[in-house]
Design a protein around this motif. Sequence first.
Motif, mmCIF file in Angstrom:
data_model
loop_
_atom_site.group_PDB
_atom_site.id
_atom_site.type_symbol
_atom_site.label_atom_id
_atom_site.label_comp_id
_atom_site.label_asym_id
_atom_site.label_seq_id
_atom_site.Cartn_x
_atom_site.Cartn_y
_atom_site.Cartn_z
ATOM 1 N N PHE A 128 -51.511 -4.829 39.147
ATOM 2 C CA PHE A 128 -52.286 -5.575 38.164
ATOM 3 C C PHE A 128 -53.745 -5.128 38.220
ATOM 4 O O PHE A 128 -54.284 -4.895 39.310
ATOM 5 N N ASN A 129 -54.385 -5.034 37.060
ATOM 6 C CA ASN A 129 -55.791 -4.643 37.020
ATOM 7 C C ASN A 129 -56.687 -5.802 37.485
ATOM 8 O O ASN A 129 -56.186 -6.846 37.912
ATOM 9 N N ASP A 130 -57.996 -5.617 37.373
ATOM 10 C CA ASP A 130 -58.921 -6.636 37.877
ATOM 11 C C ASP A 130 -58.903 -7.926 37.056
ATOM 12 O O ASP A 130 -59.419 -8.949 37.501
ATOM 13 N N HIS A 132 -55.983 -9.093 36.281
ATOM 14 C CA HIS A 132 -54.629 -9.481 36.680
ATOM 15 C C HIS A 132 -53.622 -9.357 35.534
ATOM 16 O O HIS A 132 -52.726 -10.181 35.384
ATOM 17 N N GLN A 133 -53.786 -8.271 34.758
ATOM 18 C CA GLN A 133 -52.831 -7.896 33.723
ATOM 19 C C GLN A 133 -51.993 -6.742 34.271
ATOM 20 O O GLN A 133 -52.534 -5.793 34.854
ATOM 21 N N LEU A 134 -50.694 -6.805 34.067
ATOM 22 C CA LEU A 134 -49.779 -5.803 34.602
ATOM 23 C C LEU A 134 -50.012 -4.435 33.963
ATOM 24 O O LEU A 134 -49.987 -4.305 32.741
ATOM 25 N N VAL A 135 -50.227 -3.432 34.821
ATOM 26 C CA VAL A 135 -50.430 -2.073 34.329
ATOM 27 C C VAL A 135 -49.356 -1.112 34.853
ATOM 28 O O VAL A 135 -49.201 -0.014 34.323
ATOM 29 N N ASN A 165 -59.775 5.111 38.505
ATOM 30 C CA ASN A 165 -60.625 6.042 37.753
ATOM 31 C C ASN A 165 -60.761 5.671 36.281
ATOM 32 O O ASN A 165 -61.223 6.490 35.477
ATOM 33 N N ASN A 166 -60.349 4.457 35.923
ATOM 34 C CA ASN A 166 -60.429 3.981 34.540
ATOM 35 C C ASN A 166 -59.755 4.935 33.559
ATOM 36 O O ASN A 166 -60.233 5.144 32.445
ATOM 37 N N GLN A 167 -58.639 5.489 33.982
ATOM 38 C CA GLN A 167 -57.849 6.383 33.155
ATOM 39 C C GLN A 167 -56.618 5.636 32.653
ATOM 40 O O GLN A 167 -56.166 4.675 33.287
#
Length: 186
Positions: A128-130, A132-135, A165-167
């Motif tokens: 999960f990203n910052d 808290h969404q599933l990536v 890396n925000n990719q």
Amino acid sequence: MTLTPSNMLPLHTSAPEFSLINTVDGATITLNSFARNKPVMIAFICNHCPYVVHLIDPFTQLANEYQEKGIATVAISANDIATHPDDAPDKMQQLAREKGFSFPYCYDETQAVAQSYQAACTPDFYLFNDQHQLVYRGRFDASKPNSGIAATGDDLRQALDALLNNQPIDANQIASMGCNIKWKQT
């Protein structure tokens, strides 16, 4: 053991909140208290599954490495310990200490957390990203027990690196495969 694929929770799903006891130190771990405003990797594992045993050392190294880079990790076992006593909290604590976990290893006694994440197997990985969404949800890598292929965590590592890396993270993700979660009989 029944070979089971992960359910592949839809991408962008919000991480379900939880409150579980860390078997290592007895602390209560919640999603937001442990990983507020930072990415978090949730791994459903257990002690006895040969698929987990196959990758436990590389997973521990990967989790420890990425915690230093700012990604929180929580490992959770949800197996019914009445039928699988090797997965009991005292055995979880022992494994965590033997393997050098620097992250919580929580026991989901009611199995409600595993159900909220739609976890199906061990291992089952969620990133999960910052917000808290599933990536990412899927496999550790292409290795399997007795395949002759070393566990490296390449699939999960690519997602972790892209996140840091925000990719963009490739949405074409391969389900994890492992032992089915040992659900309590109702």
